[in-house]
Structures are given as structure tokens and as C-alpha cells.
Write an enzyme that holds these catalytic residues in place. Structure first.
Site, mmCIF file in Angstrom:
data_model
loop_
_atom_site.group_PDB
_atom_site.id
_atom_site.type_symbol
_atom_site.label_atom_id
_atom_site.label_comp_id
_atom_site.label_asym_id
_atom_site.label_seq_id
_atom_site.Cartn_x
_atom_site.Cartn_y
_atom_site.Cartn_z
ATOM 1 N N GLU A 23 0.718 -1.027 0.377
ATOM 2 C CA GLU A 23 0.008 0.342 -0.136
ATOM 3 C C GLU A 23 1.125 1.021 0.119
ATOM 4 O OE1 GLU A 23 -0.298 -2.511 1.950
ATOM 5 O OE2 GLU A 23 -2.831 -3.426 1.700
ATOM 6 N N HIS A 78 -9.401 -4.635 11.444
ATOM 7 C CA HIS A 78 -9.983 -4.436 9.944
ATOM 8 C C HIS A 78 -11.595 -3.773 10.515
ATOM 9 C CE1 HIS A 78 -7.877 -7.875 8.940
ATOM 10 N NE2 HIS A 78 -7.980 -7.258 7.344
#
Lengths: 329, 461
Positions: B195, B264
Site C-alpha cells: 500500500e 479490520h
């Protein structure tokens, strides 16, 4: 893929060599002046001088073509001057004035010139590396046949995003030259204390990126290596790594007393390896220039630098309205 | 001409120091870069270099002198052929005054002149998102997002999509379904799981003239990339004095999904809304997902586009128009009411609307506002509503400290204090990492019952 050290030197005219002398001298005198203005309180914050490393940018700019891009870290004044940016605009940015390249809002570490294809000036160590690959991505996408010189130091070379970038640059064959300016100290940490292997140019091997080490105190060697790297990228073969071994004479920033190395080490480098002195003596011994010729160049450079300092002092501070501009396009 | 060598400042805060040692003597010739003295501050000893060539004519401050003021003359440098005597005359008087000039100049603007106020937001805009009578079709948020990207990619060759699994896998959440087929591998690009790196590459591509759409598989993973988003994408336009910015979109699901645990399940709305230079949107409905994403792709600034996994499969009315966009900074009033204003965005709207339905059954009329964009925020619509209802409850899924609702409460207090009949209440997620256990997860999220309880509190029922 073989990583190797290069010894090749290009044929070079007296005129070119004289130009490199002038270009390197301009950077050195500019930086000395910046240091002086910092001492007078006219430049604030962080100020990282490039003194000692001049041959790196001058050599590589000699290998670049119009339209090629470059970007670097916060030690960026030399890169801007070598890219042809106006010393007045750079110095005025250092003093935080409206005529600076960023209207005084960026400062020493954050300067840009779209016109000269200089994409910063990045204050976060290593952050410019994926950005440089991104510029190369855009050039490939737009089929521009341009290359991007992405400069970073031996310190940044240990950042994770550098290797994320190597991987993608290799997968996508991006036309980017990763120039690792190894000045041997990441702020105060010597390379041998921060780096598990002595060579950075081999760090692309895992990704299939060729690399070579270059003597960064020799402007002609740098130029030759740059030309090779440019040819590689422009022919569509993907990225290339140049580890340019150089040396910074001054502290990491203005407020660094540089106690992590001996004065003798610095003096030895200055006396024996200085890139400007080397070219100077080449010019004189080869009778390509006389003492008077070089004196005239010294004088010209000094005038340019003094004028930039005056310009940077006289330029007004940005209007208070500038606080609120350039936040959104 | 003789020049004075001034006591240097070695850091931005240094005012005086000790001249520890002279490395040169009177009569010595020096060149640029030669070390001439050692200066000591409370922090360090620094070497001080000559910046000009010449001869040290006179040393004005002896070594060992303490408390030497920055910018006072410490020596005189002569040019070739000059004598120290002629220089001494020039050196005596004017120096300190001249030298102190910059110091006097510097603190000026911030201290004296009042900081000009930020431009005031435009007035409250109540025009509908589409003209009356427009044909509508039911579409999921997922389809609306895909259509928005496809339409913009058809219209502008510089728009491309990159991210993990966006191409051959057709999107981890199938948002990019079919895009690879239509636009090819040049414009729909699978990245490695990296990322930080690909966010940085996309920022560079935006500097280089492209309009990247970066998909994060979820915004939880964008924390790996947040330096590039904030330091590189959001700040460059300002730092470059307007020369170059990052026209790009960072998008992906944000907030809690279901039973995926703490790492998450986080809502980043308040994090990104904090940053000048970013635009931040968080749609609830499919029409907003489509209209806002199209606006985001066309915007010349970096846009954080916060989606929600639970909403992807929900269907809403979407206007059948050739080019439907929704502007940033314009809230949408989903339901008019007179007793309380419920302000929410994204999945929070689910709770706000459900609460409003139940409250109506009890005779409480709630006005429900979907902010849709969090930077810029449509304060005017919120304030106009609060002036009418005199009560406000905010609803969001994020953590309570530094929440969007906190900010709205402050703005309402500043600008509509006299209209309030009760304190503003912020309904938020709980101040805990998201638990995995089903019962605990439910408790950690904001609930419709909590919104109803808050409304009853501010309406004193």
C-alpha cells in the site's frame, strides 16, 4: 544482470568541462551563502546544505534531456540549481519570501518547478522514491519517452517503501533511475552502523534491476554512468540503480555539530577528492583554461549568488492572504 | 571592501553563544569553506566557516568570550591589499544595528496582523440532486460505483484504476467488475500488496499528469500509506505555491464490516476530515456513491472516498441521466422534521433513518441530514435545520474522541448557541477496539436504540 563498477570516462570538450566547473561552483557558493544567511537569522528552520556533493547533480544533469524529470529529498538546493532553476527564486524561498518558488510557503525542503521538471523537495525520508517511480509511470503511460531521476540518500535507502518501489518499477518496466547519493552518513549514523552490506548498488538484484557504483566526486564518471542509465531507461528496459559515492562536508543540517566523524576525515576528503578542485586542476593542467578564465568564472558565480541573496532579502514576505491560498485547486 | 564576520546563529532558537576558539589569527588568508572558529551553544560545539575569501584583518571578539550575541561582529575580513586600520573604522558602529534588522522583521505578520478569517461557506443550497420527473432505476451501491468509474474512464484517458485485485480478480468486493475487460491492463492495474508503495506511485503519477483512482482493499490498510496520502498528496499544492497538486481519488471500504475484529473495523472519517488539502466524502446511497465518485474523479484535488462493505449490496434509486454528478459540500435532507435534527453520513445514516421512523411512531418528528461530504462540510444546511428544530443529535460509527460529531457540536455552539434548547449529543461507536464476539461487536457499534434514546433526552421526553 551484473552489477559492476564503471571506470568509463566520456570524451569531453574544454567548453563542457568549464561549464561543469561553473555549475558546481555555483552550487557551492550558493550553499555557503545560504549557510551565512541562516547564521544571520534570515533563513529559518531546517537547512540542509549540499556542499561536497556537487558533482553528483551536475554530472547527472549533463546526461539528462529536456523534459526528463527529477526529484529528491530535503537536501535539494543543488538539484534545483543544476536543473536550471533561478538562484533568486530558490534563495527567496529559503528566506520565506513571496518571490520564492513556492511563494515562501514551502521553504528549503519543499520546493518545486513544473517548468524545470523539478518535482520536489520532499521532507519525509524516502517518500520521494515511489513518487519518482510514479512520475515515470505517468511518462510511460503517456508514451513520453522521458526518464525520471529519483535521488535519495544512503539513509533513505533503508526505508521499506524504497523496496516496494523497486519491485513495482521492475514489474512495470518504469523508466526511472534510482540515484542513491551515498554520502556515508544518515544524519549522524555512519553507513557501517546502519547498513548490513556495504553496497547499495546491488540492492536491486533481488528485483532484477541492474545497478552500478560510481565515484561521485568525479563529475565525468557520474556523467558517463548517467548516460548509460538514461540509455537503459529510455530504451524501455526498465529501472536502473546508480549508487553515487559522495561526501557531505557540512553537518546534516545547520544545527548539526557533526561530532560523529573526525575533522581529519572531512579535511582529507576536501583536500584530496574535492570535485571542484579536481576539475579546476584538469582545466589548468590541460591548458583548457587560464587562471584568469577561472577567476572570471569565480567572479561571475559570486555575483550571481550575491544578487540572489540581495533579491531574497528584498523580496517581501507573502501577503497574509496567502495563508489561505493554494490549499485546494 | 572590508566585511564583517558576524556571530552566526546555529539553530533557529539561538540568541547568543560562546566564541570557543579561533582557528585563524589576524593576518591569515582564508577561502570560502575554511573553518575559522568554533562556536559553542548550550547544545553543541559547531565549526564556523568563512563564506568569503580574504585576510583576517582584525579579531573583534577574543576566544573564550561568552554570551556573544548572534549577528554581532566578531572579526573583520579584508580584501587583498586592504589594511586593517581602514577596516577598523568601517567596522565599529553600524554593524549591530544592521545585523539585528532581520530578527526584528521576522515575527511580524502572525503576531501583529490579525489572521484573516477562512472564507465563509456558501449559503445553504436546497436544490434537488436531479430534476423532478427524471427516470429512476434501482441499483446497488456496488454497481453505482462501477458505473461511475467506467463513465469517467470512458471520458478521460488519463483516468486509471490501481490497487490489489482490481483487475483479474475483478475486485476484492467486485467493485471493479468488468473494468479490465473494457479498459485493458494499461488502465486497470493489479498491484502487489504494498500500500505504501503504490499509493506513492499513484501520487507521483498524479503529479505527472494522470488522474489515478487508488483502491484500498479496505481503508484499514491505507494506514500503511497514510504518509503519502497526507504529506505528499494533500500538502503539495500548498507547499509548491500552487504549482502542482494531486488530482486523484483514494477509495475503498471503510468502517466496520461484520465480525472481522479490531484491525479490520475502523472508521477513518474523522482522521481524513482533519486534513486541509484533502476532500473527504462518505456516501450512503447508490445515487450519492455514483454522483460523488464522478465528481471525485474530476476534482483537481486528492479525494478520500469512504465506502462501506455492508452498504455495497444495498439498492437505492439512481437517476437515469447521461452525466449525473453530485457536488461536494452539499448535504442532503432525507427527511424533513420539526422536533430534532439528526446529522449523519455513510452507514450512520442507516441508524439515523431507522431511528427517525420509530420516533415518528411516537410522535417525534426528526429531520435527517446526510452530510455526504466531510470536507468540505455543509454547515449551512445543518445550522438552518438546528435553527428550526432547536435540537441536534449526530450519528456516526467512528470512535468518540475527536469525532465528526464533536466538531459539528462545536460549530453549532459557536454559530447557533441561542437556538439550542438542549446540548448536542454525539452518538458514536464505543471507545474500544472492535471486539470479535458477536454480542460484543453489536455493543461496540452505534445502535438505533442509542439514537432514539439521545433524541428523547434532547427533546425531554
Amino acid at each position: 544482470m551484473a552489477a559492476r563498477k564503471t571506470k568509463a570516462k566520456p570524451n569531453i570538450s574544454a567548453q563542457e568541462l568549464t561549464q561543469y566547473y561553473e555549475d558546481m561552483l555555483l552550487i557551492r557558493r550558493f550553499e555557503e551563502k545560504a549557510g551565512q544567511l541562516y547564521g544571520m537569522g534570515l533563513i529559518g528552520g531546517f537547512c540542509h546544505l549540499y556542499i561536497g556533493q556537487e558533482a553528483v547533480v551536475v554530472g547527472l544533469e549533463a546526461a539528462a534531456e529536456e523534459g526528463d524529470k527529477r526529484l529528491t529529498s530535503y537536501r535539494d538546493h543543488g538539484h534545483m540549481l543544476a536543473a536550471g532553476m533561478d538562484p533568486n527564486g530558490v534563495m527567496a524561498e529559503l528566506t520565506g519570501r513571496i518571490d520564492g518558488y513556492s511563494k515562501g510557503k514551502g521553504g528549503s525542503m519543499h520546493m518545486f518547478s513544473k517548468e524545470k521538471h523539478f518535482y520536489g523537495g520532499h521532507g519525509i525520508v524516502g517518500a520521494q522514491v515511489p513518487i519518482g517511480a510514479g512520475l515515470a509511470f505517468a511518462d510511460k503511460y503517456l508514451e513520453n519517452n522521458r526518464v525520471t531521476f529519483t535521488y535519495f540518500g544512503d539513509g533513505a535507502a533503508n526505508q521499506g517503501q524504497v523496496y516496494e518501489t523497486f519491485n513495482m518499477a521492475a514489474i512495470w518496466d518504469l523508466p526511472v533511475i534510482f540515484v542513491i547519493e551515498n554520502n556515508q552518513y544518515a544524519m549522524g549514523t555512519a553507513q557501517k552502523r546502519s547498513t548490513s552490506s556495504p553496497d547499495f548498488y546491488v540492492r536491486g538484484e533481488a528485483f532484477g534491476i541492474p545497478g552500478e557504483a560510481v565515484d561521485g566526486m568525479d563529475v565525468l564518471a557520474v556523467k558517463a554512468a548517467g548516460q548509460k542509465a538514461v540509455a537503459h531507461c529510455r530504451s524501455g528496459k526498465g529501472p536502473y540503480i546508480l549508487e553515487v559515492k559522495t561526501y557531505r562536508y557540512r553537518g546534516h543540517s545547520m544545527s548539526d555539530p557533526a561530532k560523529y566523524r573526525t575533522r581529519e576525515e572531512v579535511q582529507k576528503m576536501r583536500q584530496e577528492r574535492d570535485s571542484i578542485e579536481t576539475v579546476r586542476s584538469m582545466l589548468l593542467t590541460g591548458k583548457h583554461a587560464s587562471e584568469e578564465d577561472l577567476k572570471a568564472i569565480d567572479k561571475k558565480v559570486k555575483e550571481i549568488v550575491n544578487a540572489s541573496a540581495e533579491f531574497a532579502k528584498d523580496s517581501p514576505e507573502p501577503a497574509v492572504e496567502e495563508l489561505w491560498t493554494d490549499i485546494y485547486a | 571592501m572590508a566585511t564583517e564576520i558576524l556571530m552566526p546563529a546555529l539553530s533557529p532558537t539561538m540568541e547568543e553563544g560562546t566564541l570557543a576558539k579561533w582557528m585563524v589569527s589576524e593576518g591569515d588568508t582564508v577561502a570560502s569553506g575554511d573553518i575559522i572558529a568554533e562556536i559553542e551553544t548550550d547544545k553543541a560545539t559547531m565549526e564556523f566557516e568563512a563564506v568569503d575569501e580574504g585576510v583576517i584583518g582584525k579579531i573583534l571578539v577574543a576566544e573564550g568570550t561568552e554570551n556573544v550575541k548572534v549577528n554581532s561582529a566578531i572579526a573583520v575580513l579584508l580584501e587583498e591589499g586592504e589594511s586593517a586600520d581602514s577596516a577598523a573604522a568601517t567596522s565599529s558602529e553600524p554593524a549591530p544595528q544592521e545585523a539585528s534588522e532581520p530578527a526584528a522583521e521576522t515575527p511580524a505578520p502572525a503576531a501583529e496582523a490579525a489572521v484573516p478569517a477562512a472564507p465563509i461557506s456558501p449559503a445553504y443550497d436546497s436544490t434537488p440532486d436531479w430534476p423532478e420527473g427524471t427516470e429512476l432505476k434501482q441499483q446497488t451501491v456496488r454497481e453505482a460505483l462501477r458505473d461511475a468509474m467506467a463513465e469517467e474512464m470512458r471520458g478521460d484517458d488519463t483516468v486509471f484504476l490501481m490497487g490489489e485485485e482490481v483487475a483479474e480478480y475483478q475486485g476484492a468486493y467486485k467493485i471493479s467488475q468488468g473494468l479490465l475487460d473494457e479498459f485493458g491492463a494499461k488502465r486497470v492495474i493489479d498491484t502487489p500488496i504494498t500500500e505504501h508503495g503504490f499509493a506513492g506511485i499513484a501520487v507521483g503519477a498524479s503529479f505527472g499528469g494522470l488522474r489515478p483512482i487508488v483502491e484500498f482493499m479496505t481503508f484499514n490498510f491505507a494506514m500503511q500509506a497514510i504518509d503519502q496520502i497526507i504529506n505528499s498528496a494533500a500538502k503539495t499544492l500548498y507547499m509548491s505555491g500552487g504549482q502542482m497538486g494531486a488530482p486523484m481519488v483514494f477509495r475503498g471500504p471503510n468502517g466496520a464490516a461484520a465480525r472481522v475484529g479490531a484491525q479490520h473495523s475502523q472508521d477513518y472519517a474523522a482522521w481524513y476530515a482533519h486534513i486541509p488539502g484533502l476532500k473527504v466524502v462518505m456516501p450512503f446511497s447508490a445515487s450519492d456513491a455514483k454522483g460523488l465518485l464522478k465528481s471525485a474523479i474530476r476534482d483537481d484535488n486528492p479525494v478520500i472516498f469512504l465506502e462501506n462493505e455492508i452498504l455495497y449490496g444495498r439498492s437505492f434509486d439512481v437517476p437515469v441521466l447521461d452525466d449525473f454528478t453530485v457536488p461536494f459540500g452539499k448535504a442532503r435532507i432525507w427527511r424533513e422534521g420539526s422536533d430534532v435534527t439528526l446529522v449523519s453520513f455513510g452507514i450512520g445514516m442507516h441508524y439515523a433513518l431507522e431511528a427517525a421512523d420509530k420516533l415518528a411512531e411516537e410522535g417525534i418528528s426528526a429531520e435527517v441530514i446526510d452530510l455526504r461530504s466531510l470536507r468540505p462540510i455543509d454547515y449551512e444546511t445543518v445550522l438552518a435545520s438546528v435553527q428550526k428544530t432547536n435540537r441536534c443529535v449526530t450519528v456516526e460509527e467512528g470512535f468518540p474522541v475527536g469525532a465528526i460529531g464533536n466538531h459539528l457540536s462545536a460549530v453549532i455552539m459557536e454559530r447557533a448557541f441561542d437556538y439550542l434548547d438542549a446540548p448536542v449529543i454525539n452518538c458514536t461507536g464505543k471507545d474500544v477496539p472492535m471486539p470479535y464476539a458477536a454480542n460484543l461487536e453489536k455493543l461496540a457499534l452505534v445502535t438505533t436504540d442509542e439514537v432514539i434514546a439521545a433524541v428523547k433526552k434532547v427533546t425531554y421526553r
